[in-house]
Design an enzyme around this catalytic site. Structure first.
Site, PDB file in Angstrom:
ATOM      1  N   HIS A 194     -10.136  -7.904   9.506  1.00  0.00           N
ATOM      2  CA  HIS A 194     -10.094  -8.049  10.862  1.00  0.00           C
ATOM      3  C   HIS A 194     -11.285  -8.656  11.655  1.00  0.00           C
ATOM      4  O   HIS A 194     -11.001  -9.430  12.468  1.00  0.00           O
ATOM      5  CB  HIS A 194     -10.050  -6.641  11.685  1.00  0.00           C
ATOM      6  CG  HIS A 194      -9.069  -5.743  11.489  1.00  0.00           C
ATOM      7  ND1 HIS A 194      -9.197  -4.596  10.495  1.00  0.00           N
ATOM      8  CD2 HIS A 194      -7.579  -5.793  11.701  1.00  0.00           C
ATOM      9  CE1 HIS A 194      -7.878  -3.872  10.482  1.00  0.00           C
ATOM     10  NE2 HIS A 194      -7.019  -4.663  10.995  1.00  0.00           N
TER      11      HIS A 194
ATOM     12  N   GLN B 292       6.236   1.343  16.690  1.00  0.00           N
ATOM     13  CA  GLN B 292       6.471   0.534  15.538  1.00  0.00           C
ATOM     14  C   GLN B 292       6.431   1.169  14.334  1.00  0.00           C
ATOM     15  O   GLN B 292       6.503   0.905  13.285  1.00  0.00           O
ATOM     16  CB  GLN B 292       5.573  -0.664  15.223  1.00  0.00           C
ATOM     17  CG  GLN B 292       4.097  -0.451  14.961  1.00  0.00           C
ATOM     18  CD  GLN B 292       3.227  -1.367  15.251  1.00  0.00           C
ATOM     19  OE1 GLN B 292       2.980  -2.121  16.291  1.00  0.00           O
ATOM     20  NE2 GLN B 292       2.657  -2.111  13.881  1.00  0.00           N
TER      21      GLN B 292
END
Length: 282
Positions: free
Chosen positions: A37, A61
């Site tokens: 990230h 999701q």
């Protein structure tokens, strides 16, 4: 670094940046940040004056309620990492802020989502596309940064950008790995020590498949079988899928296409944790 909790605050922040002629980079995440990230955040900071990172564990999701419940949530720790990496604003909304009413819109990405993650996680990419669309609309970034570890997700988002004419550039960065080859993932935090010791075998299986592809002696089905057998030889690993696919269409290969890149993708369960990984053969 500013912390923004509402859609209105994010919109106001990025609109002010646009009026000032500043370029906006967006790094969407679900938190529990790792070096993968931070690589995206640093890249955004090099290329954009304003860098927005979002942390939102998106319920739409997840098709496994336990996976959603157990997903690591470390907002304070994440915030401490983002500022030094070059993030100028952290968007940290609640579920109610992102979904003030139930979403009835449904995305269909055709053959892109009929395989691999889409086949094994029904509704997953509808949830991804919904939340990514919301983030794109709210922040109106010039560039959006994603990691290649989620190979199919990048293909889905790329299609989303094309089909809905989002005025942005999608930037994908290679997978960042631990020293033993394990792909960095927020879910790695959930691995018990024994499972963590075995987890690099997933990458070893992908490397075996990559070598066989490069040698070119075996057809795709036999490459897939050989790598699958290598992984299944470890009883603690439950292989959900290992697929040898066209890197552009994501469709399974029945024969090699000269000059066309190949992606080898897998999902496996280890110690109750579901992990995904991939390698690409150019």
């Amino acid at each position: 670094m500013e912390i923004l909790n509402t859609a209105a605050a994010l919109q106001a922040y990025t609109e002010n940046a646009r009026r000032a002629g500043q370029r906006i980079g967006l790094v969407p995440t679900m938190g529990a940040l790792h070096e993968g990230h931070l690589q995206l955040v640093r890249a955004a900071a090099r290329e954009c004056e304003v860098v927005v990172a979002s942390i939102f564990v998106n319920p739409t999701q997840f098709n496994n309620p336990d996976d959603f419940r157990l997903y690591p949530r470390l907002p304070e720790e994440d915030a401490a990492l983002l500022g030094p990496a070059g993030c100028t604003a952290l968007f940290l909304p609640s579920v109610e802020e992102m979904y003030p009413q139930p979403t009835i819109l449904r995305f269909d990405f055709g053959m892109l989502e009929r395989v691999m993650e889409g086949e094994h996680r029904p509704g997953h990419f509808n949830g991804v596309a919904t939340v990514v669309s919301k983030l794109f609309h709210l922040s109106r970034p010039h560039r959006a940064y994603f990691g290649q570890k989620d190979f199919q997700q990048v293909a889905i988002v790329r299609q989303l950008v094309r089909d809905l004419s989002f005025d942005l550039e999608l930037v994908a960065f290679p997978t960042i790995r631990e020293s033993d080859g394990l792909a960095m993932s927020s879910r790695n935090r959930r691995l018990v020590p024994e499972a963590r010791t075995l987890a690099p075998r997933l990458y070893q299986g992908l490397q075996l498949a990559k070598q066989l592809v490069q040698q070119g002696h075996l057809p795709p089905a036999e490459v897939q079988q050989a790598a699958g057998e290598f992984l299944r030889a470890e009883p603690a690993i439950t292989l959900e899928y290992l697929a040898v696919v066209d890197a552009h269409t994501l469709q399974p290969l029945t024969e090699w296409q000269p000059g066309s890149p190949v992606a080898i993708c897998l999902a496996a369960h280890l110690g109750g944790v579901r992990l995904i990984d991939n390698v690409v053969v150019e």
